[in-house]
Design a protein around this motif. Sequence first.
Motif, PDB file in Angstrom:
ATOM      1  N   ALA A 165       0.787  -1.172   0.155  1.00  0.00           N
ATOM      2  CA  ALA A 165       0.192   0.046   0.030  1.00  0.00           C
ATOM      3  C   ALA A 165       0.932   1.213  -0.204  1.00  0.00           C
ATOM      4  O   ALA A 165       1.826   1.057   0.451  1.00  0.00           O
ATOM      5  N   LEU A 166       0.329   2.238  -0.394  1.00  0.00           N
ATOM      6  CA  LEU A 166       1.125   3.816  -0.597  1.00  0.00           C
ATOM      7  C   LEU A 166       0.495   4.463   0.849  1.00  0.00           C
ATOM      8  O   LEU A 166      -0.703   4.367   1.082  1.00  0.00           O
ATOM      9  N   VAL A 167       1.218   5.187   1.429  1.00  0.00           N
ATOM     10  CA  VAL A 167       0.966   5.706   2.705  1.00  0.00           C
ATOM     11  C   VAL A 167       1.318   7.151   2.552  1.00  0.00           C
ATOM     12  O   VAL A 167       2.620   7.479   2.399  1.00  0.00           O
ATOM     13  N   ASP A 168       0.377   8.161   2.756  1.00  0.00           N
ATOM     14  CA  ASP A 168       0.662   9.675   2.831  1.00  0.00           C
ATOM     15  C   ASP A 168       0.900  10.168   4.511  1.00  0.00           C
ATOM     16  O   ASP A 168      -0.167   9.752   5.092  1.00  0.00           O
ATOM     17  N   ILE A 169       1.896  10.339   5.019  1.00  0.00           N
ATOM     18  CA  ILE A 169       2.304  10.837   6.437  1.00  0.00           C
ATOM     19  C   ILE A 169       2.190  12.340   6.292  1.00  0.00           C
ATOM     20  O   ILE A 169       2.466  12.677   7.661  1.00  0.00           O
ATOM     21  N   GLY A 170       1.833  12.978   5.510  1.00  0.00           N
ATOM     22  CA  GLY A 170       1.830  14.476   5.538  1.00  0.00           C
ATOM     23  C   GLY A 170       2.983  15.131   4.993  1.00  0.00           C
ATOM     24  O   GLY A 170       2.873  16.260   4.130  1.00  0.00           O
ATOM     25  N   ILE A 171       4.390  14.682   5.382  1.00  0.00           N
ATOM     26  CA  ILE A 171       5.522  15.233   4.780  1.00  0.00           C
ATOM     27  C   ILE A 171       5.995  14.323   3.757  1.00  0.00           C
ATOM     28  O   ILE A 171       6.999  14.735   2.946  1.00  0.00           O
ATOM     29  N   ARG A 172       5.659  13.151   3.600  1.00  0.00           N
ATOM     30  CA  ARG A 172       6.260  12.576   2.483  1.00  0.00           C
ATOM     31  C   ARG A 172       5.334  11.066   2.451  1.00  0.00           C
ATOM     32  O   ARG A 172       4.463  10.946   3.039  1.00  0.00           O
ATOM     33  N   TRP A 173       5.724  10.299   1.326  1.00  0.00           N
ATOM     34  CA  TRP A 173       4.911   9.145   0.936  1.00  0.00           C
ATOM     35  C   TRP A 173       5.705   8.130   1.082  1.00  0.00           C
ATOM     36  O   TRP A 173       6.957   8.055   0.823  1.00  0.00           O
ATOM     37  N   HIS A 174       5.197   6.794   1.742  1.00  0.00           N
ATOM     38  CA  HIS A 174       5.957   5.676   1.816  1.00  0.00           C
ATOM     39  C   HIS A 174       5.230   4.592   1.474  1.00  0.00           C
ATOM     40  O   HIS A 174       4.096   4.521   1.012  1.00  0.00           O
ATOM     41  N   VAL A 175       5.929   3.308   1.233  1.00  0.00           N
ATOM     42  CA  VAL A 175       5.220   2.288   0.745  1.00  0.00           C
ATOM     43  C   VAL A 175       5.356   1.305   2.066  1.00  0.00           C
ATOM     44  O   VAL A 175       6.245   0.921   2.661  1.00  0.00           O
ATOM     45  N   ARG A 176       3.997   0.611   2.211  1.00  0.00           N
ATOM     46  CA  ARG A 176       4.059  -0.522   3.141  1.00  0.00           C
ATOM     47  C   ARG A 176       4.478  -1.798   2.211  1.00  0.00           C
ATOM     48  O   ARG A 176       3.676  -2.179   1.465  1.00  0.00           O
ATOM     49  N   ALA A 177       5.415  -2.571   2.817  1.00  0.00           N
ATOM     50  CA  ALA A 177       5.948  -3.465   2.236  1.00  0.00           C
ATOM     51  C   ALA A 177       6.420  -4.641   2.801  1.00  0.00           C
ATOM     52  O   ALA A 177       6.821  -4.717   4.039  1.00  0.00           O
ATOM     53  N   PHE A 178       6.465  -5.828   2.404  1.00  0.00           N
ATOM     54  CA  PHE A 178       7.339  -7.118   2.903  1.00  0.00           C
ATOM     55  C   PHE A 178       8.848  -7.189   2.435  1.00  0.00           C
ATOM     56  O   PHE A 178       8.895  -7.032   1.063  1.00  0.00           O
ATOM     57  N   PHE A 188       8.737   1.726   3.453  1.00  0.00           N
ATOM     58  CA  PHE A 188       9.969   2.397   2.650  1.00  0.00           C
ATOM     59  C   PHE A 188       9.601   3.576   2.083  1.00  0.00           C
ATOM     60  O   PHE A 188       8.450   3.471   1.409  1.00  0.00           O
ATOM     61  N   VAL A 189      10.576   4.620   2.250  1.00  0.00           N
ATOM     62  CA  VAL A 189      10.283   5.863   1.755  1.00  0.00           C
ATOM     63  C   VAL A 189      10.501   5.909   0.178  1.00  0.00           C
ATOM     64  O   VAL A 189      11.507   5.578  -0.424  1.00  0.00           O
ATOM     65  N   LEU A 190       9.426   6.328  -0.665  1.00  0.00           N
ATOM     66  CA  LEU A 190       9.600   6.331  -2.013  1.00  0.00           C
ATOM     67  C   LEU A 190      10.721   6.897  -2.506  1.00  0.00           C
ATOM     68  O   LEU A 190      11.626   6.409  -3.670  1.00  0.00           O
ATOM     69  N   THR A 191      11.175   8.112  -2.045  1.00  0.00           N
ATOM     70  CA  THR A 191      12.338   9.134  -2.685  1.00  0.00           C
ATOM     71  C   THR A 191      13.593   8.261  -2.444  1.00  0.00           C
ATOM     72  O   THR A 191      14.511   8.826  -3.120  1.00  0.00           O
ATOM     73  N   ARG A 192      13.561   7.335  -1.670  1.00  0.00           N
ATOM     74  CA  ARG A 192      14.871   6.848  -1.323  1.00  0.00           C
ATOM     75  C   ARG A 192      15.154   5.541  -2.185  1.00  0.00           C
ATOM     76  O   ARG A 192      16.015   4.652  -1.886  1.00  0.00           O
ATOM     77  N   MET A 193      14.161   5.214  -3.081  1.00  0.00           N
ATOM     78  CA  MET A 193      14.372   4.274  -3.997  1.00  0.00           C
ATOM     79  C   MET A 193      14.781   4.376  -5.242  1.00  0.00           C
ATOM     80  O   MET A 193      14.999   5.741  -5.769  1.00  0.00           O
ATOM     81  N   GLU A 194      15.560   3.470  -5.954  1.00  0.00           N
ATOM     82  CA  GLU A 194      16.309   3.677  -7.046  1.00  0.00           C
ATOM     83  C   GLU A 194      15.957   2.428  -8.045  1.00  0.00           C
ATOM     84  O   GLU A 194      15.971   1.324  -7.607  1.00  0.00           O
TER      85      GLU A 194
END
Length: 313
Positions: A165-178, A188-194
């Motif tokens: 799932a995608l999660v918006d915590i107000g200051i950034r978006w992250h992904v809930r993942a296994f 996992f923060v989306l902007t830290r992915m490559e």
Amino acid sequence: MSENSDKRAQFLASLTKSQRERLSHIDFKLYFLGELRRADVVDRFGTGPAAATRDIALYREIAPENLELDSDKVYRPTPAFTPLFEHNPQRVLTALSKGYGEGSGELLGGEAHPMLRCETPSSLSLPRSSILAPVSRAIHRGRAVKLGYTSIDSGRTERELVPLALVDIGIRWHVRAFDRRHKQFRDFVLTRMEEPTVLEDSVVHRDETAECDVQWSRLIELELVPHPHHPRPEVVLMDYEFPEDGVLRVRVRAANAGYMLRRWSVDCSNDHSLRGIEYALWLRDPLALYGASNAQLAPGYRDPRSDREIKAL
């Protein structure tokens, strides 16, 4: 509900979805902007002038007391106006401030424009589309992804994740993942992915799915009350829609509880010890957070049985 209102609701329910959408838009324009032109319907739905005229005529047939035509050939709401539809405040504010839904321009890469003068905070941290697209595809199709990820603790590593799932915590978006590397569910923060790549041939097992994510599945009911030390409790009651017993009950996922309480600036200390007008609310029972994986992100919260610090993402 009066007999007339009941008949009106039944008639609206008998219409097609597209008809209700057009009538709802007419209702919206009258209610929130105080005017309606035939071009508003034409521009929004791409219909011809004749079709727009029929839609307005149908609206007038259903609610003749709601609008009148002025000397400039503009429809205005009457003093007796009563909306035909329930308009979700969040969607209304999004439409007014960003103009989404006012035509196909934004879908074609054009810029949507606010309907009113509005000011909203800029997002300082947004993921690139090239990152978001494969991750969202993986969530939708139930696939795993391979990617590079940089965390504060471990630096850059290669990961295989099953995003849920995608999660918006107000200051950034992250992904809930296994996380297949650590064999557990994490954020996992989306902007830290490559360079995420969808693994089409990788089998996703049941223990990697949302049904087995205890923190995601567990719902916590938070009981929020006006902060005992707020200088103007009557203002707090105005700002939030409290029920008669004075307790605002909000249900959140355990996986998101700490993020949400921080976003809302809720004092989660046992003795409501945090000070400042930003703390308009107090969590009446901090023990409700016990066992939530990121509870220590909540302002003032202290785990009663552990001094464990939450790890940086």
